[in-house]
Design a protein around this motif. Structure first.
Motif, PDB file in Angstrom:
ATOM      1  N   LYS A 160      -9.646   6.579   1.628  1.00 58.80           N
ATOM      2  CA  LYS A 160      -9.202   5.917   0.396  1.00 58.80           C
ATOM      3  C   LYS A 160      -9.751   6.617  -0.832  1.00 58.80           C
ATOM      4  CE  LYS A 160      -7.467   2.770  -2.247  1.00 58.80           C
ATOM      5  NZ  LYS A 160      -6.845   3.516  -3.301  1.00 58.80           N
ATOM      6  N   VAL A 172      -5.064   3.816   7.166  1.00 59.60           N
ATOM      7  CA  VAL A 172      -5.999   2.857   6.571  1.00 59.60           C
ATOM      8  C   VAL A 172      -5.660   1.447   7.051  1.00 59.60           C
ATOM      9  CG1 VAL A 172      -6.733   1.796   4.398  1.00 59.60           C
ATOM     10  CG2 VAL A 172      -6.574   4.279   4.582  1.00 59.60           C
ATOM     11  N   TRP A 173      -4.378   1.102   7.051  1.00 62.70           N
ATOM     12  CA  TRP A 173      -3.929  -0.208   7.520  1.00 62.70           C
ATOM     13  C   TRP A 173      -4.316  -0.415   8.982  1.00 62.70           C
ATOM     14  CZ3 TRP A 173       0.461  -1.192  10.864  1.00 62.70           C
ATOM     15  CH2 TRP A 173       0.864  -2.522  10.916  1.00 62.70           C
ATOM     16  N   ILE A 208      -1.362   8.199   4.486  1.00 65.45           N
ATOM     17  CA  ILE A 208      -2.677   7.631   4.176  1.00 65.45           C
ATOM     18  C   ILE A 208      -2.648   6.116   4.380  1.00 65.45           C
ATOM     19  CG2 ILE A 208      -4.385   7.269   2.351  1.00 65.45           C
ATOM     20  CD1 ILE A 208      -4.185  10.167   3.376  1.00 65.45           C
ATOM     21  N   ALA A 209      -1.592   5.455   3.888  1.00 69.94           N
ATOM     22  CA  ALA A 209      -1.508   3.996   3.954  1.00 69.94           C
ATOM     23  C   ALA A 209      -1.542   3.490   5.398  1.00 69.94           C
ATOM     24  CB  ALA A 209      -0.240   3.507   3.258  1.00 69.94           C
ATOM     25  N   THR A 211      -7.964  10.016  -1.846  1.00 78.81           N
ATOM     26  CA  THR A 211      -6.555  10.059  -2.291  1.00 78.81           C
ATOM     27  C   THR A 211      -6.431   9.771  -3.757  1.00 78.81           C
ATOM     28  OG1 THR A 211      -6.243   7.740  -1.635  1.00 78.81           O
ATOM     29  CG2 THR A 211      -5.614   9.437  -0.056  1.00 78.81           C
ATOM     30  N   ILE A 230     -12.365   5.045   6.836  1.00 77.39           N
ATOM     31  CA  ILE A 230     -11.395   4.356   5.986  1.00 77.39           C
ATOM     32  C   ILE A 230     -11.785   4.498   4.515  1.00 77.39           C
ATOM     33  CG2 ILE A 230     -10.489   2.083   5.362  1.00 77.39           C
ATOM     34  CD1 ILE A 230     -10.851   1.335   8.359  1.00 77.39           C
ATOM     35  N   ILE A 231     -13.052   4.305   4.224  1.00 75.86           N
ATOM     36  CA  ILE A 231     -13.524   4.414   2.842  1.00 75.86           C
ATOM     37  C   ILE A 231     -13.308   5.830   2.313  1.00 75.86           C
ATOM     38  CG2 ILE A 231     -15.585   4.349   1.384  1.00 75.86           C
ATOM     39  CD1 ILE A 231     -16.554   2.011   3.227  1.00 75.86           C
ATOM     40  N   ALA A 256       0.829  -1.210   0.000  1.00 76.71           N
ATOM     41  CA  ALA A 256       0.000   0.000   0.000  1.00 76.71           C
ATOM     42  C   ALA A 256       0.857   1.251   0.000  1.00 76.71           C
ATOM     43  CB  ALA A 256      -0.935   0.000   1.205  1.00 76.71           C
ATOM     44  N   LEU A 309       0.417   4.629  -2.168  1.00 80.59           N
ATOM     45  CA  LEU A 309      -0.204   5.713  -1.406  1.00 80.59           C
ATOM     46  C   LEU A 309       0.846   6.374  -0.526  1.00 80.59           C
ATOM     47  CD1 LEU A 309      -3.349   3.815  -0.087  1.00 80.59           C
ATOM     48  CD2 LEU A 309      -3.359   5.574  -1.844  1.00 80.59           C
TER      49      LEU A 309
END
Length: 85
Positions: A82, A42-43, A38-39, A85, A78-79, A30, A34
Motif C-alpha cells: 500500500k 491487498v484485499w 495492487i488492490a 503505490t 500488505i502495508i 479500492a 488502485l
C-alpha cells in the motif's frame, strides 16, 4: 460462514452474505483508486489475516508460532504494498 452451519442457520447465513457483499464492495472501491494488480492482493491479504484472527479469537483455532510469524509478515507485506503505490 462457519456459524451458518452450511447456510442452514438463516441469521448467520444473512450476516455472511452481507459480509461478502461488503467485502466485494471494498474491492470495487479500492480498484477505482488502485491498479487491480495492487488492490486484489491487498484485499486477499486482508481477508486472509482477518480469517486467521477470527479463527484464533472466536473459534480458538490452535496456531503455532511459525503461523503467527507468517501472519505478521503478511501484514507487513500488505502495508508495504500500500505504501509503495
Amino acid at each position: 460462514m462457519k456459524l451458518s452451519d452450511g447456510f442452514h442457520q438463516i441469521g448467520w447465513a444473512i450476516i455472511t452474505i452481507i459480509g461478502m457483499i461488503a467485502s466485494f464492495a471494498g474491492l470495487i472501491i479500492a480498484s477505482k483508486h488502485l491498479p487491480i494488480g495492487i488492490a486484489y492482493p491487498v484485499w486477499t491479504g486482508i481477508s486472509a489475516v482477518g480469517s486467521v484472527i477470527v479463527g484464533a479469537g472466536l473459534f480458538h483455532d490452535q496456531m503455532n508460532w511459525l503461523t503467527w510469524i507468517f501472519v505478521i509478515l503478511l501484514i507487513i507485506s500488505i502495508i508495504v504494498i500500500k505504501i509503495s503505490t
